[in-house]
Design an enzyme around this catalytic site. Structure first.
Site, PDB file in Angstrom:
ATOM      1  N   ASN A   9       0.861  -1.181   0.000  1.00 18.32           N
ATOM      2  CA  ASN A   9       0.000   0.000   0.000  1.00 18.32           C
ATOM      3  C   ASN A   9       0.900   1.235   0.000  1.00 18.32           C
ATOM      4  O   ASN A   9       1.494   1.574   1.020  1.00 18.32           O
ATOM      5  CB  ASN A   9      -0.910  -0.027   1.242  1.00 18.32           C
ATOM      6  CG  ASN A   9      -1.793   1.197   1.333  1.00 18.32           C
ATOM      7  OD1 ASN A   9      -1.830   2.024   0.414  1.00 18.32           O
ATOM      8  ND2 ASN A   9      -2.507   1.323   2.429  1.00 18.32           N
ATOM      9  N   TRP A  10       0.984   1.863  -1.155  1.00 21.46           N
ATOM     10  CA  TRP A  10       1.886   3.014  -1.284  1.00 21.46           C
ATOM     11  C   TRP A  10       1.321   4.271  -0.618  1.00 21.46           C
ATOM     12  O   TRP A  10       2.011   5.267  -0.480  1.00 21.46           O
ATOM     13  CB  TRP A  10       2.171   3.297  -2.767  1.00 21.46           C
ATOM     14  CG  TRP A  10       2.934   2.219  -3.480  1.00 21.46           C
ATOM     15  CD1 TRP A  10       3.387   1.034  -2.944  1.00 21.46           C
ATOM     16  CD2 TRP A  10       3.345   2.203  -4.854  1.00 21.46           C
ATOM     17  NE1 TRP A  10       4.047   0.299  -3.902  1.00 21.46           N
ATOM     18  CE2 TRP A  10       4.032   0.992  -5.081  1.00 21.46           C
ATOM     19  CE3 TRP A  10       3.204   3.097  -5.914  1.00 21.46           C
ATOM     20  CZ2 TRP A  10       4.576   0.651  -6.331  1.00 21.46           C
ATOM     21  CZ3 TRP A  10       3.736   2.764  -7.160  1.00 21.46           C
ATOM     22  CH2 TRP A  10       4.412   1.557  -7.359  1.00 21.46           C
ATOM     23  N   LYS A  11       0.054   4.242  -0.252  1.00 16.00           N
ATOM     24  CA  LYS A  11      -0.611   5.399   0.384  1.00 16.00           C
ATOM     25  C   LYS A  11      -0.382   6.654  -0.475  1.00 16.00           C
ATOM     26  O   LYS A  11      -0.287   6.544  -1.692  1.00 16.00           O
ATOM     27  CB  LYS A  11      -0.129   5.569   1.831  1.00 16.00           C
ATOM     28  CG  LYS A  11      -0.301   4.268   2.633  1.00 16.00           C
ATOM     29  CD  LYS A  11      -0.102   4.421   4.114  1.00 16.00           C
ATOM     30  CE  LYS A  11      -0.293   3.064   4.792  1.00 16.00           C
ATOM     31  NZ  LYS A  11      -0.189   3.150   6.242  1.00 16.00           N
ATOM     32  N   HIS A  95      -9.735   1.383   4.910  1.00 11.85           N
ATOM     33  CA  HIS A  95      -8.438   1.472   5.600  1.00 11.85           C
ATOM     34  C   HIS A  95      -8.600   2.402   6.806  1.00 11.85           C
ATOM     35  O   HIS A  95      -9.356   3.374   6.753  1.00 11.85           O
ATOM     36  CB  HIS A  95      -7.372   2.014   4.641  1.00 11.85           C
ATOM     37  CG  HIS A  95      -5.991   1.892   5.194  1.00 11.85           C
ATOM     38  ND1 HIS A  95      -5.496   2.768   6.139  1.00 11.85           N
ATOM     39  CD2 HIS A  95      -5.019   0.981   4.975  1.00 11.85           C
ATOM     40  CE1 HIS A  95      -4.267   2.394   6.466  1.00 11.85           C
ATOM     41  NE2 HIS A  95      -3.951   1.319   5.777  1.00 11.85           N
ATOM     42  N   GLU A  97      -6.912   4.700   7.912  1.00 19.92           N
ATOM     43  CA  GLU A  97      -6.661   6.125   7.654  1.00 19.92           C
ATOM     44  C   GLU A  97      -7.885   6.777   7.017  1.00 19.92           C
ATOM     45  O   GLU A  97      -8.167   7.960   7.250  1.00 19.92           O
ATOM     46  CB  GLU A  97      -5.411   6.273   6.771  1.00 19.92           C
ATOM     47  CG  GLU A  97      -4.152   5.964   7.581  1.00 19.92           C
ATOM     48  CD  GLU A  97      -3.030   5.316   6.804  1.00 19.92           C
ATOM     49  OE1 GLU A  97      -3.043   5.363   5.564  1.00 19.92           O
ATOM     50  OE2 GLU A  97      -2.130   4.739   7.453  1.00 19.92           O
ATOM     51  N   GLU A 163      -5.529  -4.819  10.505  1.00 22.81           N
ATOM     52  CA  GLU A 163      -4.470  -3.826  10.696  1.00 22.81           C
ATOM     53  C   GLU A 163      -4.729  -3.076  11.999  1.00 22.81           C
ATOM     54  O   GLU A 163      -5.494  -2.099  12.012  1.00 22.81           O
ATOM     55  CB  GLU A 163      -4.464  -2.827   9.532  1.00 22.81           C
ATOM     56  CG  GLU A 163      -4.191  -3.452   8.186  1.00 22.81           C
ATOM     57  CD  GLU A 163      -3.626  -2.429   7.204  1.00 22.81           C
ATOM     58  OE1 GLU A 163      -2.507  -2.651   6.725  1.00 22.81           O
ATOM     59  OE2 GLU A 163      -4.274  -1.406   6.939  1.00 22.81           O
ATOM     60  N   GLY A 169       2.592   2.077  10.816  1.00 21.09           N
ATOM     61  CA  GLY A 169       3.585   3.137  10.680  1.00 21.09           C
ATOM     62  C   GLY A 169       4.315   3.459  11.968  1.00 21.09           C
ATOM     63  O   GLY A 169       4.998   4.474  12.062  1.00 21.09           O
ATOM     64  N   SER A 207       3.358  -2.415  10.284  1.00 20.02           N
ATOM     65  CA  SER A 207       4.798  -2.536  10.492  1.00 20.02           C
ATOM     66  C   SER A 207       5.377  -3.869  10.030  1.00 20.02           C
ATOM     67  O   SER A 207       6.286  -4.409  10.657  1.00 20.02           O
ATOM     68  CB  SER A 207       5.166  -2.244  11.954  1.00 20.02           C
ATOM     69  OG  SER A 207       4.820  -0.906  12.279  1.00 20.02           O
TER      70      SER A 207
HETATM   71  O1  LIG Z   1      -1.396   0.671   6.790  1.00 23.76           O
HETATM   72  C1  LIG Z   1      -0.665  -0.211   6.428  1.00 23.76           C
HETATM   73  C2  LIG Z   1      -0.902  -0.935   5.165  1.00 23.76           C
HETATM   74  O2  LIG Z   1      -2.163  -0.660   4.662  1.00 23.76           O
HETATM   75  C3  LIG Z   1       0.524  -0.598   7.217  1.00 23.76           C
HETATM   76  O3  LIG Z   1       1.439   0.420   7.153  1.00 23.76           O
HETATM   77  P1  LIG Z   1       2.948   0.176   7.704  1.00 23.76           P
HETATM   78  O4  LIG Z   1       3.422  -1.106   7.078  1.00 23.76           O
HETATM   79  O5  LIG Z   1       3.708   1.374   7.247  1.00 23.76           O
HETATM   80  O6  LIG Z   1       2.829   0.055   9.184  1.00 23.76           O
END
Ligand SMILES: O=C(CO)COP(=O)(O)O
Length: 248
Positions: A9-11, A95, A97, A163, A169, A207
């Site tokens: 997931n490149w966000k 997600h 976020e 998640e 993160g 993570s």
């Molecule tokens: O939100 C995530 C994947 O969708 C996880 O992010 P990280 O791997 O940076 O913790």
């Protein structure tokens, strides 16, 4: 598909050039150019990356999809049919976020799931508790509430990603016991309540790194990983894909 599934997931990262370079670096790696690997790129770059992926194994994923089903006056929205049109196979739905910053609610997420499946995409419903909810001991109730839309969707193929918000993160990965407990609880809940999916597969996210991927992927009921930060580095992502490749 048996084996483990890895979605990066490149966000909200990369630019046109760096997105292409990152994808090119992945395509050079046999461990990454596999049908069990996906990349969820920013919406504006999906079409170009989809063109690049023609005839290759890596699957394209979107990070979000509109809750509106049909074309129309919905400024700024990207429909499931549009994502399918430019080659997406998967789309992330709910997600944490998006739940946090856009207050996405269960009715909206139900519409997104249904729209994705109707367009032939496989949605990945993301669930997970905050640190406060974990500390209060309400995490299972929170996850069940997030899963509840699966009782109302049309039958079809979907995936679930667990998640924990506190592990995203932060470098604070959930313990293997915590992951096993929740993945098992998710599958039990789905078997009892959800409309049947082609199979019930649960990815872990939070993570995931090259160093911990193999132990996480080997944990009971973990069917793959949703990788954030480490998916932006081709070398790290390759090692995670290699760990998955060993477990086919
Ligand atoms: O939100 C995530 C994947 O969708 C996880 O992010 P990280 O791997 O940076 O913790």
């Amino acid at each position: 598909m048996a084996g483990k599934l890895i979605i990066g997931n490149w966000k909200m990262n990369t630019r046109a050039q760096s997105a292409q370079s990152l994808l090119d670096a992945l395509l050079e790696q046999p461990a990454c150019d596999q049908p069990w690997v996906g990349v969820a790129a920013p919406a504006v770059y999906l079409a170009a990356l989809g063109a690049r992926l023609q005839g290759r194994a890596i699957r394209l994923a979107a990070q979000d999809v509109s809750a509106f089903a049909s074309d129309g006056a919905y400024t700024g929205e990207v429909s499931a049919a549009m994502l399918q049109d430019i080659g997406c196979a998967y789309v992330l739905v709910g997600h944490s976020e998006r739940r946090q910053y856009f207050a996405e609610s269960n009715p909206q997420l139900l519409a997104k799931m249904n729209n994705a499946m109707a367009a032939g995409l496989v949605p990945v419903l993301c669930v997970g508790e905050t640190l406060e909810q974990r500390e209060q001991g309400s995490y299972l109730a929170v996850i069940h509430q997030q899963l509840s839309i699966l009782a109302d969707i049309a039958a079809g193929e979907y995936l679930i990603a667990y998640e924990p918000v506190w592990a995203i993160g932060t470098g604070k990965v959930a313990t293997l016991e915590q992951i096993a407990e929740i993945h098992s609880a998710i599958k039990t809940w789905c078997l009892q309540n959800a409309k049947p999916s082609a199979s019930i597969r649960v990815l872990y996210g939070g993570s995931v790194k090259a160093e911990n991927a193999e132990s996480i992927l080997m944990t009971d009921n973990v069917d793959g990983a949703l990788v954030g930060g480490a998916s932006l580095d081709a070398g790290s992502f390759r090692m995670i894909c290699q760990a998955a490749g060993k477990l086919i």
